[in-house]
Design an enzyme around this catalytic site. Structure first.
Site, mmCIF file in Angstrom:
data_model
loop_
_atom_site.group_PDB
_atom_site.id
_atom_site.type_symbol
_atom_site.label_atom_id
_atom_site.label_comp_id
_atom_site.label_asym_id
_atom_site.label_seq_id
_atom_site.Cartn_x
_atom_site.Cartn_y
_atom_site.Cartn_z
ATOM 1 N N ASP A 9 -24.956 -1.219 -5.809
ATOM 2 C CA ASP A 9 -26.218 -1.673 -5.186
ATOM 3 C C ASP A 9 -26.091 -1.857 -3.672
ATOM 4 O O ASP A 9 -26.991 -1.511 -2.913
ATOM 5 C CB ASP A 9 -26.650 -3.028 -5.758
ATOM 6 N N HIS A 43 -28.534 -1.519 -10.235
ATOM 7 C CA HIS A 43 -29.641 -2.403 -10.611
ATOM 8 C C HIS A 43 -30.909 -1.889 -9.929
ATOM 9 O O HIS A 43 -31.036 -1.970 -8.705
ATOM 10 C CB HIS A 43 -29.313 -3.838 -10.152
ATOM 11 N N ARG A 45 -34.177 -2.728 -9.108
ATOM 12 C CA ARG A 45 -35.041 -3.910 -9.056
ATOM 13 C C ARG A 45 -36.493 -3.505 -8.863
ATOM 14 O O ARG A 45 -36.784 -2.459 -8.272
ATOM 15 C CB ARG A 45 -34.613 -4.824 -7.891
ATOM 16 N N GLU A 69 -29.026 -1.642 -14.779
ATOM 17 C CA GLU A 69 -29.561 -3.000 -14.921
ATOM 18 C C GLU A 69 -31.033 -2.964 -14.541
ATOM 19 O O GLU A 69 -31.404 -2.363 -13.515
ATOM 20 C CB GLU A 69 -28.838 -3.964 -13.979
ATOM 21 N N GLU A 152 -23.399 -8.774 -21.668
ATOM 22 C CA GLU A 152 -22.671 -9.097 -20.436
ATOM 23 C C GLU A 152 -22.831 -10.591 -20.189
ATOM 24 O O GLU A 152 -23.949 -11.092 -20.053
ATOM 25 C CB GLU A 152 -23.207 -8.297 -19.241
ATOM 26 N N HIS A 191 -20.861 -10.934 -12.383
ATOM 27 C CA HIS A 191 -21.615 -11.639 -11.348
ATOM 28 C C HIS A 191 -20.721 -12.609 -10.593
ATOM 29 O O HIS A 191 -20.141 -13.519 -11.172
ATOM 30 C CB HIS A 191 -22.852 -12.371 -11.867
ATOM 31 N N GLY A 192 -20.617 -12.352 -9.298
ATOM 32 C CA GLY A 192 -19.875 -13.260 -8.427
ATOM 33 C C GLY A 192 -18.362 -13.146 -8.550
ATOM 34 O O GLY A 192 -17.639 -13.989 -8.030
HETATM 35 N N1 PXP Z 1 -24.032 -8.149 -13.514
HETATM 36 C C1 PXP Z 1 -25.359 -8.325 -13.333
HETATM 37 C C2 PXP Z 1 -26.222 -8.442 -14.538
HETATM 38 C C3 PXP Z 1 -25.906 -8.367 -12.052
HETATM 39 O O1 PXP Z 1 -27.225 -8.530 -11.901
HETATM 40 C C4 PXP Z 1 -25.060 -8.202 -10.939
HETATM 41 C C5 PXP Z 1 -25.647 -8.201 -9.564
HETATM 42 O O2 PXP Z 1 -26.494 -7.113 -9.434
HETATM 43 C C6 PXP Z 1 -23.695 -8.011 -11.173
HETATM 44 C C7 PXP Z 1 -23.193 -8.015 -12.458
HETATM 45 C C8 PXP Z 1 -22.717 -7.788 -10.059
HETATM 46 O O3 PXP Z 1 -22.570 -8.979 -9.376
HETATM 47 P P1 PXP Z 1 -21.749 -8.976 -8.004
HETATM 48 O O4 PXP Z 1 -22.458 -8.051 -7.075
HETATM 49 O O5 PXP Z 1 -21.789 -10.408 -7.598
HETATM 50 O O6 PXP Z 1 -20.364 -8.494 -8.334
#
Ligand code: PXP
Length: 237
Positions: A9, A43, A45, A69, A152, A191-192
């Site tokens: 992204d 993703h 959006r 996503e 996930e 995520h994160g």
């Molecule tokens: N998983 C999901 C469902 C997400 O929405 C995101 C962010 O788009 C990520 C993973 C990846 O998160 P990060 O960019 O913090 O690694």
């Protein structure tokens, strides 16, 4: 060994903030493949702030499995069935958020019906239906009862936890991954996550794949995308 699906992204973010043709998403896809990534995540959006439908079409034709996503809507479901990525991860989406803020609330009006339909219609299209969920046992069981076979787990709360909270958040995720995998669900997480905070998950055999984007793209500014992906691949074990 865990699999790594690299979220591209923020390669698209760099392009969108200036309205340029570069950086080229396909070049990024090739580099992450050479670095040993097992998949690519995008993703799409609703506000199209980074990934565009043309990016999805482009990466869908690339060799690595694509996880798309997307928010839960009948229109998106139709779109996913036509694009036929490897998997679709349904996420909650708010226009105002900087990034996805948490897992889906399966108790929200209409969501159960949507998931039931998504599982069936994506199966017909040969696509795996995945839900982005909180590491909560009731939520995992509810998703299993709806026929969901890929989840996930949201690791964002863990990633933002204070030192006093970390052990508890880690345990929540590990218990959820154990429960899900005992039910026959493919358990992913994301995520994160960073090279530093992903390390405790390296020994978790109940987790299958990590979806990681922002920290990899940030690190790539200093060491290049290939090295950043290689570092992460090593960290996830
Ligand atoms: N998983 C999901 C469902 C997400 O929405 C995101 C962010 O788009 C990520 C993973 C990846 O998160 P990060 O960019 O913090 O690694």
């Amino acid at each position: 060994m865990h699999r790594l699906s690299v979220n591209l992204d923020h390669i698209a973010t760099l392009r969108q903030v200036r309205g340029t043709q570069y950086p080229d998403l396909l070049e990024a896809a090739r580099l992450v493949q050479v670095a040993g990534a097992d998949g690519i995540t995008l993703h799409l959006r609703g506000d199209r702030r980074h990934i565009q439908p043309a990016d999805v079409t482009l990466i869908r034709a690339f060799e690595l499995p694509l996880t798309l996503e997307i928010a839960c809507s009948a229109e998106n479901l139709k779109y996913c069935a036509s694009i036929r990525p490897h998997a679709v991860t349904f996420v909650p989406e708010r226009k105002e958020e900087l990034s996805t803020e948490g897992g889906l609330n399966l108790g929200a009006p209409g969501l159960k019906e949507f998931v039931n339909e998504a599982v069936l219609s994506l199966k017909d299209a040969g696509v795996i239906c995945c839900l982005f969920l909180e590491p909560d046992p009731e939520t995992i069981r509810a998703a299993h009862a709806m026929g969901v076979r890929m989840i996930e787990l949201h690791t964002g709360t863990y990633a933002e936890a204070t030192p006093a909270q970390i052990a508890g958040e880690l345990e929540r995720i590990q218990k959820a991954s154990a429960l899900g995998s005992s039910l026959g669900i493919q358990m992913n997480a994301g995520h994160g996550l960073t090279v530093a905070n992903v390390v405790p998950f390296a020994a978790d055999k109940n987790l299958f794949e990590f979806s990681i984007g922002h920290s990899i793209v940030c690190r790539s500014v200093f060491v290049g995308l290939k090295a950043a992906v290689q570092e992460m691949k090593q960290a996830i074990g």
